[in-house]
Design an enzyme around this catalytic site. Structure first.
Site, PDB file in Angstrom:
ATOM      1  CG  ASP A 196      -4.432   2.624   9.067  1.00 42.64           C
ATOM      2  OD1 ASP A 196      -5.463   2.710   8.378  1.00 42.64           O
ATOM      3  OD2 ASP A 196      -4.420   2.138  10.206  1.00 42.64           O
ATOM      4  CG  ASP A 226      -1.879   1.935  14.688  1.00 40.71           C
ATOM      5  OD1 ASP A 226      -2.972   2.335  15.142  1.00 40.71           O
ATOM      6  OD2 ASP A 226      -1.725   1.600  13.503  1.00 40.71           O
ATOM      7  CG  ASP A 255      -7.178   4.751   9.838  1.00 40.98           C
ATOM      8  OD1 ASP A 255      -6.104   5.374   9.910  1.00 40.98           O
ATOM      9  OD2 ASP A 255      -7.520   3.876  10.677  1.00 40.98           O
ATOM     10  CG  HIS A 263      -6.171   5.488  14.804  1.00 40.76           C
ATOM     11  ND1 HIS A 263      -6.568   5.140  13.534  1.00 40.76           N
ATOM     12  CD2 HIS A 263      -7.282   5.831  15.481  1.00 40.76           C
ATOM     13  CE1 HIS A 263      -7.887   5.280  13.445  1.00 40.76           C
ATOM     14  NE2 HIS A 263      -8.343   5.702  14.600  1.00 40.76           N
ATOM     15  CD  GLU A 306      -6.721  -1.376  10.213  1.00 37.98           C
ATOM     16  OE1 GLU A 306      -7.971  -1.502  10.151  1.00 37.98           O
ATOM     17  OE2 GLU A 306      -6.043  -1.837  11.157  1.00 37.98           O
ATOM     18  CG  HIS A 345      -6.320  -2.363  14.805  1.00 37.70           C
ATOM     19  ND1 HIS A 345      -7.045  -1.678  13.848  1.00 37.70           N
ATOM     20  CD2 HIS A 345      -6.920  -2.092  15.990  1.00 37.70           C
ATOM     21  CE1 HIS A 345      -8.030  -1.013  14.435  1.00 37.70           C
ATOM     22  NE2 HIS A 345      -7.983  -1.258  15.710  1.00 37.70           N
ATOM     23  CG  HIS A 373      -1.528  -0.562  10.729  1.00 38.23           C
ATOM     24  ND1 HIS A 373      -1.589   0.812  10.715  1.00 38.23           N
ATOM     25  CD2 HIS A 373      -0.327  -0.887  10.173  1.00 38.23           C
ATOM     26  CE1 HIS A 373      -0.473   1.295  10.171  1.00 38.23           C
ATOM     27  NE2 HIS A 373       0.304   0.290   9.841  1.00 38.23           N
ATOM     28  CG  ASP A 381      -2.515   4.788  11.485  1.00 41.09           C
ATOM     29  OD1 ASP A 381      -3.731   5.017  11.627  1.00 41.09           O
ATOM     30  OD2 ASP A 381      -2.000   3.672  11.680  1.00 41.09           O
TER      31      ASP A 381
HETATM   32 MN   LIG Z   1      -3.094   1.984  11.921  1.00 43.09          MN
END
Ligand SMILES: [Mn+2]
Length: 304
Positions: free
Chosen positions: A225, A124, A227, A122, A270, A137, A93, A120
């Site tokens: 992302d 980030d 994830d 996260h 990702e 990332h 990412h 996402d």
């Molecule tokens: Mn990310």
């Protein structure tokens, strides 16, 4: 009406060392994704390998990340120049710094407001000071807002690339301590999973679309992302976090975004092919893209 899509492979994981995201673009080509989706394959971006060093801020692979992101920025700008919708296919990412830079510059040239929607697990939104890992990332959303490592802030033609009140995040469920303070200080709107469960992802996204349209519309960049999705749906990621989005709600949200006519650029990042169960997650990528494409084909004429 919906134009063409440029598939830009970014085969690297310098921002999340050896997580497997470098193999993502090749695995997607192996299932014939760009061809089956009718995309124009613009080939792979090139960049340096990770050389194993940390810099004085504790960050890993800053030089490599900057080189890759600059190459991504140029590749994405090339698709804009040729009239297509760039799909930056990671890779980790950190690469979104390059695509966001190109998108922000494109929006500015066209006199449009610039928004980023970030799906996402996260945020980030780390800086070198707050990052527990030093992996780049974890930096790109903060960098887009003009916060973070000076060498990476130089990737874009200007900084900040994005006003913090024009970044909206969805699916968040793993926030580092200092990162949460960064988010609060910047006033970022981020929707954690309990809120997503309560209100529904598509409803939250529809609300965001209305808000953007009420503000006069603009260029929306979507950074997705993998994830963000539940690991049971998308096992092929480097940093899985339980209790994520369902595929259905993610696809529906992308369809709504496509239909809005606002989305001009997209990242899907990702995808760690080495962690995948067969090609399961590769097909998830295909569904996400199909959602956006279907929405754009059926887009109403309400939005200029
Ligand atoms: Mn990310």
């Amino acid at each position: 009406m919906s134009g063409w899509y440029g598939f830009i492979g970014v085969p690297t994981d310098v921002g999340n060392v050896a997580c497997g995201a470098a193999e993502g673009p090749a695995a997607l080509r192996a299932i014939g994704l760009p061809r089956r989706m009718g995309m124009v394959d613009r080939g792979d971006v090139q960049g340096p390998a990770y050389d194993g060093t940390r810099d004085e801020t504790g960050s890993r692979s800053v030089r490599e990340t900057a080189a890759w992101c600059t190459a991504v920025r140029n590749a994405v700008a090339g698709v804009f120049a040729d009239g297509g919708l760039p799909v930056m296919m990671g890779g980790d990412h950190a690469m979104a710094l390059g695509s966001v830079a190109a998108a922000a510059e494109h929006a500015r040239r066209q006199g449009k407001n610039f928004f980023v929607l970030w799906f996402d697990a996260h945020p980030d939104f780390n800086t070198p000071e707050t990052s527990p890992s030093g992996n780049t990332h974890g930096y790109p959303a903060a960098l887009a807002c003009g916060i973070g490592h000076p060498a990476l802030l130089r990737v874009g033609a200007f900084t900040p690339l994005l006003r913090p009140d024009r970044l909206v995040q969805f699916g968040i469920r793993d926030i580092d301590e200092g990162e949460r303070a960064n988010l609060r200080r910047s006033g970022i709107e981020f929707h954690e999973m309990p809120a997503v469960r309560e209100r529904g992802l598509a409803a939250l996204v529809a609300h965001t679309i209305s808000r953007i349209q009420a503000a006069g519309g603009g260029h929306v960049h979507v950074s997705f992302d993998i994830d963000a999705l539940d690991p049971s749906v998308a096992p092929g990621v480097g940093t899985p976090v339980p209790d994520g989005l369902t595929l259905e709600e993610a696809v529906e949200s992308l369809r709504l975004l496509g239909q809005s006519g606002l989305v001009q650029s997209l990242d899907i990042v990702e995808y760690a092919a080495t962690q995948d169960q067969g090609n399961r997650t590769a097909h998830v990528v295909e569904h996400l893209l199909a959602g956006l494409m279907a929405g754009r084909q059926g887009q109403t004429a309400l939005v200029a």
